[in-house]
Design a protein around this motif. Structure first.
Motif, mmCIF file in Angstrom:
data_model
loop_
_atom_site.group_PDB
_atom_site.id
_atom_site.type_symbol
_atom_site.label_atom_id
_atom_site.label_comp_id
_atom_site.label_asym_id
_atom_site.label_seq_id
_atom_site.Cartn_x
_atom_site.Cartn_y
_atom_site.Cartn_z
ATOM 1 N N GLU A 60 0.839 -1.206 0.000
ATOM 2 C CA GLU A 60 0.000 0.000 0.000
ATOM 3 C C GLU A 60 0.868 1.247 0.000
ATOM 4 O O GLU A 60 0.600 2.212 -0.719
ATOM 5 N N TYR A 63 2.465 1.817 -3.446
ATOM 6 C CA TYR A 63 1.557 2.415 -4.420
ATOM 7 C C TYR A 63 1.335 3.904 -4.125
ATOM 8 O O TYR A 63 1.245 4.715 -5.054
ATOM 9 N N GLU A 64 1.263 4.255 -2.877
ATOM 10 C CA GLU A 64 1.018 5.651 -2.506
ATOM 11 C C GLU A 64 2.229 6.542 -2.758
ATOM 12 O O GLU A 64 2.095 7.659 -3.274
ATOM 13 N N LEU A 67 4.260 4.885 -6.821
ATOM 14 C CA LEU A 67 3.484 4.771 -8.053
ATOM 15 C C LEU A 67 2.484 5.908 -8.199
ATOM 16 O O LEU A 67 1.458 5.767 -8.862
ATOM 17 N N CYS A 103 10.114 -3.553 -9.898
ATOM 18 C CA CYS A 103 8.855 -3.135 -9.264
ATOM 19 C C CYS A 103 8.482 -4.085 -8.134
ATOM 20 O O CYS A 103 8.470 -5.306 -8.322
ATOM 21 N N GLY A 105 5.551 -4.594 -6.867
ATOM 22 C CA GLY A 105 4.335 -5.320 -7.200
ATOM 23 C C GLY A 105 4.584 -6.483 -8.135
ATOM 24 O O GLY A 105 4.035 -7.574 -7.952
ATOM 25 N N ALA A 126 -4.515 -5.794 -7.151
ATOM 26 C CA ALA A 126 -4.123 -4.383 -7.215
ATOM 27 C C ALA A 126 -3.767 -3.988 -8.644
ATOM 28 O O ALA A 126 -4.151 -2.912 -9.121
ATOM 29 N N ARG A 127 -3.048 -4.866 -9.327
ATOM 30 C CA ARG A 127 -2.688 -4.584 -10.711
ATOM 31 C C ARG A 127 -3.927 -4.563 -11.596
ATOM 32 O O ARG A 127 -4.039 -3.732 -12.513
ATOM 33 N N GLY A 130 -5.679 -1.269 -11.292
ATOM 34 C CA GLY A 130 -4.997 -0.237 -12.059
ATOM 35 C C GLY A 130 -5.302 -0.353 -13.542
ATOM 36 O O GLY A 130 -5.549 0.657 -14.224
#
Length: 202
Positions: A60, A63-64, A67, A103, A105, A126-127, A130
């Motif tokens: 998390e 991503y914040e 990304l 990455c 992720g 999550a991917r 997106g």
């Protein structure tokens, strides 16, 4: 015995994030995590639950904080600008830190054992979220005439994500920023153009 958590949780999370980024979920041992965070295992359990929850929190945060170029890309004026922002941001992030290329992720999704399956599913979800956001942005571009009516918006979104994920794997394998940037430009060179974009150029 109840005074384990005498450490900065955010700093510990940042340190754990870097370990997962370098080694992936399964490759990161508790010894790696405790050494990087400077926090003993009982205290890590107390703060984060277990290794899986620690990884989810780290993801998390990733991503914040790292990304953020992805949601920013969705606000770009054209579909090509959206794709360019994502791919160029991917090239930059994946090569920004010499000690943790690629990455988080993508590496997390490569977890292979049964025990790691919940983590792999979380990363895949999550991917997918997106990619869905990207597809919706391209559908709007199509409605605005920026993309041709013949364009497959779902396939375009999947294509951009596939190129970005491939760039992450190549970065981990040693590809430098210039080569990844060249890959991004190659992917963008055949981007479909709608009537609005054509009239705007003329």
């Amino acid at each position: 015995m109840g005074r384990h958590r005498e450490f900065d949780v955010d700093e510990a999370l940042d340190a754990a994030l870097c370990v997962f980024w370098r080694k992936g979920y399964e490759g990161a041992s508790y010894a790696d995590l405790t050494q990087a965070t400077g926090v003993e295992r009982p205290a890590l359990y107390s703060a984060f639950g277990n290794k899986e929850e620690l990884f989810r929190r780290a993801l998390e945060r990733y991503y914040e904080q790292y990304l953020d170029f992805f949601p920013a890309a969705l606000n770009q004026p054209t579909s090509r600008d959206v794709a360019a922002h994502i791919l160029r941001g991917t090239a930059e992030l994946n090569t920004r830190y010499p000690d943790r290329k690629g990455c988080l992720g993508v590496h997390g999704a490569l977890a292979g054992s049964d025990d790691a399956e919940p983590v792999r599913r979380a990363v895949v979800e999550a991917r997918a979220n997106g990619e869905a956001s990207l597809r919706e942005r391209f559908e709007r571009a199509q409605q605005e005439g920026d993309l041709p009516q013949t364009a497959n918006c779902a396939a375009l979104a999947a294509y951009v994500c596939a190129v970005a994920h491939g760039m992450a794997v190549q970065a981990k394998a040693g590809f430098g920023h210039d080569m990844l940037q060249a890959v991004a430009e190659q992917a963008l060179s055949t981007w479909p153009t709608g009537a609005t974009a054509v009239s705007g150029k003329s």
